[in-house]
Design a protein around this motif. Sequence first.
Motif, mmCIF file in Angstrom:
data_model
loop_
_atom_site.group_PDB
_atom_site.id
_atom_site.type_symbol
_atom_site.label_atom_id
_atom_site.label_comp_id
_atom_site.label_asym_id
_atom_site.label_seq_id
_atom_site.Cartn_x
_atom_site.Cartn_y
_atom_site.Cartn_z
ATOM 1 N N LEU A 163 -23.526 14.629 -31.020
ATOM 2 C CA LEU A 163 -24.309 15.392 -30.053
ATOM 3 C C LEU A 163 -25.568 14.584 -29.736
ATOM 4 C CD1 LEU A 163 -24.502 18.211 -28.594
ATOM 5 C CD2 LEU A 163 -26.049 18.864 -30.460
ATOM 6 N N PRO A 164 -25.787 14.213 -28.476
ATOM 7 C CA PRO A 164 -26.938 13.358 -28.163
ATOM 8 C C PRO A 164 -28.263 13.956 -28.644
ATOM 9 C CG PRO A 164 -25.466 13.505 -26.271
ATOM 10 C CD PRO A 164 -24.978 14.515 -27.272
ATOM 11 N N THR A 165 -29.152 13.087 -29.061
ATOM 12 C CA THR A 165 -30.467 13.585 -29.486
ATOM 13 C C THR A 165 -31.215 14.200 -28.306
ATOM 14 O OG1 THR A 165 -31.597 11.463 -29.156
ATOM 15 C CG2 THR A 165 -30.584 11.849 -31.314
ATOM 16 N N ASP A 166 -30.917 13.730 -27.086
ATOM 17 C CA ASP A 166 -31.543 14.338 -25.913
ATOM 18 C C ASP A 166 -31.100 15.793 -25.766
ATOM 19 O OD1 ASP A 166 -33.229 13.761 -23.450
ATOM 20 O OD2 ASP A 166 -31.415 14.567 -22.514
ATOM 21 N N THR A 167 -29.831 16.065 -26.087
ATOM 22 C CA THR A 167 -29.349 17.452 -26.066
ATOM 23 C C THR A 167 -30.063 18.288 -27.122
ATOM 24 O OG1 THR A 167 -27.179 16.685 -25.329
ATOM 25 C CG2 THR A 167 -27.296 18.912 -26.237
ATOM 26 N N GLN A 168 -30.293 17.674 -28.272
ATOM 27 C CA GLN A 168 -31.018 18.400 -29.316
ATOM 28 C C GLN A 168 -32.425 18.766 -28.843
ATOM 29 O OE1 GLN A 168 -30.643 16.597 -33.291
ATOM 30 N NE2 GLN A 168 -28.849 15.487 -32.543
ATOM 31 N N LYS A 169 -33.078 17.830 -28.175
ATOM 32 C CA LYS A 169 -34.413 18.107 -27.620
ATOM 33 C C LYS A 169 -34.353 19.269 -26.638
ATOM 34 C CE LYS A 169 -35.453 16.186 -23.937
ATOM 35 N NZ LYS A 169 -35.615 15.196 -22.862
ATOM 36 N N ASN A 170 -33.383 19.228 -25.721
ATOM 37 C CA ASN A 170 -33.267 20.283 -24.716
ATOM 38 C C ASN A 170 -32.946 21.630 -25.352
ATOM 39 O OD1 ASN A 170 -33.775 18.406 -22.726
ATOM 40 N ND2 ASN A 170 -31.606 18.033 -22.284
ATOM 41 N N THR A 171 -32.210 21.604 -26.465
ATOM 42 C CA THR A 171 -31.900 22.838 -27.179
ATOM 43 C C THR A 171 -33.170 23.490 -27.714
ATOM 44 O OG1 THR A 171 -29.738 21.954 -27.810
ATOM 45 C CG2 THR A 171 -30.552 23.845 -29.060
ATOM 46 N N VAL A 172 -34.089 22.675 -28.193
ATOM 47 C CA VAL A 172 -35.371 23.208 -28.665
ATOM 48 C C VAL A 172 -36.047 24.000 -27.553
ATOM 49 C CG1 VAL A 172 -37.692 22.583 -29.435
ATOM 50 C CG2 VAL A 172 -35.705 21.378 -30.373
ATOM 51 N N TYR A 173 -36.103 23.415 -26.349
ATOM 52 C CA TYR A 173 -36.757 24.090 -25.237
ATOM 53 C C TYR A 173 -35.956 25.305 -24.776
ATOM 54 C CZ TYR A 173 -39.427 19.747 -25.053
ATOM 55 O OH TYR A 173 -40.218 18.670 -25.376
ATOM 56 N N GLY A 174 -34.622 25.147 -24.733
ATOM 57 C CA GLY A 174 -33.794 26.250 -24.250
ATOM 58 C C GLY A 174 -33.851 27.476 -25.142
ATOM 59 N N LEU A 175 -33.735 27.282 -26.459
ATOM 60 C CA LEU A 175 -33.791 28.429 -27.368
ATOM 61 C C LEU A 175 -35.178 29.051 -27.398
ATOM 62 C CD1 LEU A 175 -31.556 27.439 -30.437
ATOM 63 C CD2 LEU A 175 -30.956 28.652 -28.338
#
Length: 296
Positions: A55-67
């Motif tokens: 799972l890309p680290t960029d996706t992990q970053k976006n997950t932080v903002y999304g949640l």
Amino acid sequence: MGIVMGPNQYGKSECRIVTVNRDSSRHSIKDLNVSTSLRGDFDETHHTGDNAKVLPTDTQKNTVYGLAKEQSVGEIEDFAMRLGRHFVDTQPPVTGARILIDEYSWERIPVGGAGHDHSFARSSDEKRTTAVTIDGSETHVVSGLKDLVVLKSTGSEFWGYPKDRFTTLAETDDRILATAVTARWRYLSTDLDWAKSFEAVREILLETFATTHSYALQQSLYAMGKAVLEKRPEVAEVRMSLPNKHHFLVDLDRFGLDNNNEVFFAADRPYGLIEGTVTRDDVDPAPAAWYSLPEF
């Protein structure tokens, strides 16, 4: 000789996020630094560069903002558990996650005798912290604080230590004792009033530092940890790192002035660093990985 891939993790470090709660005209803010780390079946990407399970680290970053948007951040422990569980539950290769959060402290700017509805000032360098580790179905929470600067102008001594030909430090029965407290404590439960527990532990640490007549910073460390465990049954152990922020008495004799423990030089380095763990004897010790990176 066989060669294998050892313990590993990957993620996105230091995602800065500020949220504003606008449910009323009196706003509230959360200012966080969030780091994610994922563990699991990632051998292929190390061996061949196959990213099918990564799972890309960029996706992990976006997950932080999304949640953070889908639900209010709330207490950092709850937000970290939501993040970690999301990665483990939605990504089959991921068997574990570790979420680190630092929360920066802000206070309302006083206007007309009251805090302003939407204006804030950074209160100090102190940060509230949490480290949540998801390991399969298990969840472990270690919370704490760092950069809590404290000072005692008296009530501290240091003497009786070994001396050799390199010793120049003079013994003293009255010195300034100052440190910047980093403390982390492991919880026995994941179902707590996190804010209430944090404030209580912080108050105990401060009160014990203030009221303990200290003959060594090590003694203060143990007294502070012991007091937390005696008063907060939800805490299993306390780990502390206490840099000794040295204050050296300035020699004013050459100016014909007495210096009765009144004028000091505050040295920033080098400094003594006192570290230790105070724990209950009836609980298993926590793995080092629950406390700090880069250990696994």
